[in-house]
Write an enzyme that holds these catalytic residues in place. Structure first.
Site, short mmCIF file in Angstrom:
data_model
loop_
_atom_site.label_atom_id
_atom_site.label_comp_id
_atom_site.label_asym_id
_atom_site.label_seq_id
_atom_site.Cartn_x
_atom_site.Cartn_y
_atom_site.Cartn_z
N GLU A 181 0.82 -1.21 0.00
CA GLU A 181 0.00 0.00 0.00
C GLU A 181 0.85 1.26 0.00
OE1 GLU A 181 -3.52 1.86 2.80
OE2 GLU A 181 -3.53 -0.28 2.35
N TYR A 211 -0.71 -3.76 14.32
CA TYR A 211 -1.57 -3.02 13.39
C TYR A 211 -2.62 -2.19 14.15
CZ TYR A 211 -4.55 -2.22 9.30
OH TYR A 211 -5.27 -1.65 8.29
#
Length: 750
Positions: free
Chosen positions: A9, A327
């Site tokens: 990403e 995360y």
């Protein structure tokens, strides 16, 4: 054997992956560029999407007629949604990704975008815009950016077929937002052109969030304060043990008149009384659950005044750059059962990070049996588990102040959750003097338990009832039946207070539970699927409301502007303003993600809702006219100063006045009418205004002054500016550099 193409990403994630894959890797740039576009090794090619390379097309990409906003063309509901590359910079990276996907020596593709709904959408849109692919696709699922976690994830890639439901939920979310937002915004803007400047932005998520804020603001404005009185007394026993008490008539401490309060003061002052009641009770307090993103943002806002966006940015850096946290964009506050063997090693790692964690970590690692009932629950972990420290060496010296604070919150919470309950002894004393009862509260921490990990913890906001009860005291030894003298007594005049404005913390809490104010951790967990937005999007929603001028920050408070208030007033009870409605949509998106609801049914309901909304707005807003704000006489010519699209001025088409104007836009901030009114009346703001943007992009706050330059033009200049939103007063904070706070020329009147 061909090569594997890995699409991450962000460039930083791609570079991290290249470090753990067999190399060496060579950097490649676009033609005539220095910017790295992909990395190539002997077995792998790594590139990246740089966030959203691709987005849904605007309506005029479907038909030129949509370039003009007309009610007759609404609703717009495409049968098939078109994608476009976002901008010129994205075009360059998209061309690279497209070429790499088509290379003959690439025979496998790995989706390494962020492991969640938005990451899945980014990858699928990029591949679709590139023309699709018939090559096998696998999914890299990362919850931590440590070397070992990346190696483990690369060794256990998931089949792309397993991501189908996540993809459907992601596309449904994006298309639903487009359909509702595009149609509602166009319909409202068309009907309210004469009343508002620019577009009247509405949306599936932002409008119910704005409704929460505006309804609180309406409550505050409608609030009428009422006076009441309290009576406090200071007591001393015969051997001079002292304590304080507050008068209560039954359970009610408030008195309606000063005369009642004065009469009680006169009756008890200097008189002897008796301790007629003394109760002691032990109370246990459980450790809070682990952090998900929303609870982390709330805690950071309460403790440090961080905005939701600021906390997310720090948590993301702790995950990606420093690799000290897992995360962050998670909605779970639990761990999975396969993580249990890692708990003690992770605690030991945190214990080595500094002396402030050593004792808490030592306790956790010494446990024969970890208390896992409230920590581990596979059923309550979706895409990602709770935010915890990583089990790898941490170099905390590289963390900036924000990142260090966020890591500290997560590290202490991780250690605390495995500690026993804290135990308090609560003491309630009643002292009766001349038939008047005074209550006293005492609280002593007997067993620190999990609170020992933190030391002293703030108790949080006190309710009005708590304030009336009085503060907890460290009490001396007291006995029932003892005599005590009221050495002092006084009447305190008080005033009822309006509801508190929302902060980032309280608004995030309300969004999480679809507008319901819920403090209990377990109950909040049960309501998560019905919240407004997702943990990953809530910060952006708040910032969006500020960007479009519906909301402003005043210190930590989020205040609805007149524009925001008027938008919700005009929508009245329209379902678009209902937190419950969008909460139900979020619940249905979660069902799509789990394969329990069909995407087609949800999208059909969204299209139907958009059509109904257009019809309602067309009818209800057709003849609405909101008068422009009048700020009073011009200090130069005496004509009325009226708000217009770009500023506040005494001139109009009918009457040019003297040309005096205060422009709305100043250093990236739209000046609200209240600030302009104050400038006109006094020439200077009394309170600092927040949210100005300097050339570096950093926010600062300042007092403003209205000054006339040598050229005769009036300007709004920064008077006493200082750095950072929510910063300390100027005597405690260095002033912003002149390059960011200097006056700007006032444009000629248009």
């Amino acid at each position: 054997m061909g090569k594997t193409l890995i699409i991450a990403e962000k460039p930083s994630v791609g570079q991290d992956l290249a470090r753990v894959l067999p190399g060496p890797f060579q950097k490649h740039t676009g033609a005539g560029e220095r910017t790295p576009r992909w990395l190539e090794g002997p077995e792998h090619i790594v590139t990246w999407a740089v966030g959203h390379l691709v987005q849904l097309a605007e309506p005029d990409e479907y038909d030129d007629k949509y370039k003009k906003w007309r009610m007759a063309d609404l609703p717009i509901v495409p049968r098939h949604f078109k994608l476009v590359v976002r901008d010129e910079r994205s075009q360059k990276q998209m061309a690279v990704v497209r070429d790499l996907l088509r290379r003959d020596d690439v025979d496998r593709i790995v989706n390494a975008c962020d492991a969640g709904r938005e990451g899945e959408l980014i990858f699928k849109w990029v591949v679709e815009q590139a023309g699709g692919t018939d090559k096998p696709v696998e999914r890299l699922w990362l919850s931590s950016m440590t070397k070992q976690a990346m190696l483990d994830a690369l060794a256990h890639l998931r089949p792309d077929e397993d991501m189908k439901q996540l993809e459907e939920a992601a596309k449904s979310r994006s298309e639903a937002d487009w359909i509702v937002g595009m149609n509602a915004t166009r319909a409202a803007t068309i009907r309210l052109r004469s009343s508002f400047d620019g577009a009247v932005s509405l949306g599936r998520v932002q409008t119910p969030t704005l409704a929460i804020l505006t309804r609180r603001e309406e409550e505050i404005r409608a609030f009428k304060p009422e006076k009441y009185w309290l009576v406090d007394a200071k007591f001393a026993t015969d051997d001079d043990r002292r304590y304080a008490g507050r008068y209560h008539a039954g359970a009610q401490p408030r008195l309606k008149t000063a005369a009642e309060a004065d009469a009680i003061v006169a009756a008890v002052h200097g008189k002897r009384g008796e301790i007629t009641k003394l109760d002691k009770a032990k109370r246990t307090e459980r450790a809070p659950l682990l952090f998900d993103l929303t609870s982390l943002q709330r805690e950071a806002n309460t403790r440090f005044g961080f905005s939701a966006r600021r906390t997310l940015a720090a948590a993301q850096r702790c995950y990606e750059e420093h690799k000290v946290l897992t995360y962050p964009r998670t909605s779970s506050r639990y761990l999975t059962s396969d993580m249990v063997p890692e708990i003690k090693p992770t605690a030991a790692q945190v214990g080595s990070d500094g002396p402030e964690y050593a004792e808490g970590a030592k306790y956790v690692t010494s446990l024969d049996l970890l208390p896992l009932a409230r920590v581990v629950d596979d059923a309550k972990v979706g895409d990602h588990h709770a935010i915890i420290p990583t089990n790898s060496p941490h170099n905390l010296s590289k963390l900036n102040s924000d990142d260090r604070r966020i890591f500290d919150l997560a590290a202490r919470r991780f250690l605390a959750v495995f500690h026993p309950d804290a135990v308090f002894e609560n003491t309630r004393v009643e002292t009766t003097v001349e038939q008047h009862v005074f209550r006293t509260r005492g609280r002593v921490l007997l067993v620190p338990g999990w609170r020992g990990v933190y030391g002293e913890l703030p108790e949080g906001d006190r309710s009005a009832a708590d304030e009336d009860e009085g503060t907890d005291q460290q009490l001396p030894r007291l006995e029932r039946g003892e005599q005590a003298t009221a050495r002092e007594a006084e009447a305190l005049e008080k005033e009822t207070k309006p509801p508190r404005r929302y902060t980032d913390a309280s608004l995030l809490g309300a969004m999480e539970t679809a507008g319901k104010l819920v403090d209990d951790d377990e109950l909040r967990e049960a309501m998560k699927d019905s919240g407004i937005g997702t943990p990953a999007t809530r910060a952006a929603i708040i910032e969006r409301l500020i960007d479009v001028g519906y909301v402003e920050r005043e210190g930590r408070a989020l205040v609805a502007t007149e524009k925001g208030l008027n938008v919700i007033r005009l929508l009245a009870e329209h379902p678009l303003t209902s937190p419950a409605l969008t909460g139900d949509w979020e619940r249905r998106l979660s069902l799509i993600e789990r394969g329990e609801e069909a995407r087609e049914r949800f999208m059909s309901d969204i299209a139907k809702f958009a059509g109904e909304t257009v019809g309602t707005l067309d009818t209800t807003l057709k003849d609405v006219r909101i008068p422009r704000a009048n700020l009073g006489p011009c200090p130069i010519c005496g004509h009325d100063i009226v708000e217009n699209r770009k500023g506040f001025s005494c001139w109009s088409r009918e009457d040019p006045g003297c040309g005096f104007v205060i422009w709305k836009s100043k250093a990236g901030k739209q000046l609200p009418g209240a600030v302009a009114r104050e400038l006109i009346a006094t020439g200077r703001t009394e309170k600092p205004v927040t949210g100005f943007k300097g050339r570096s992009g950093r926010s600062f706050r300042a007092r403003l002054a209205l000054q006339q330059g040598d050229d005769g033009k009036w300007r709004v200049e920064f008077d006493e500016p200082w750095a950072r939103e929510g910063a300390k007063p100027p005597e405690e904070e260095p002033a912003e550099s002149a390059g960011e706070t200097g006056a700007t020329d006032t444009p000629a009147a248009a």
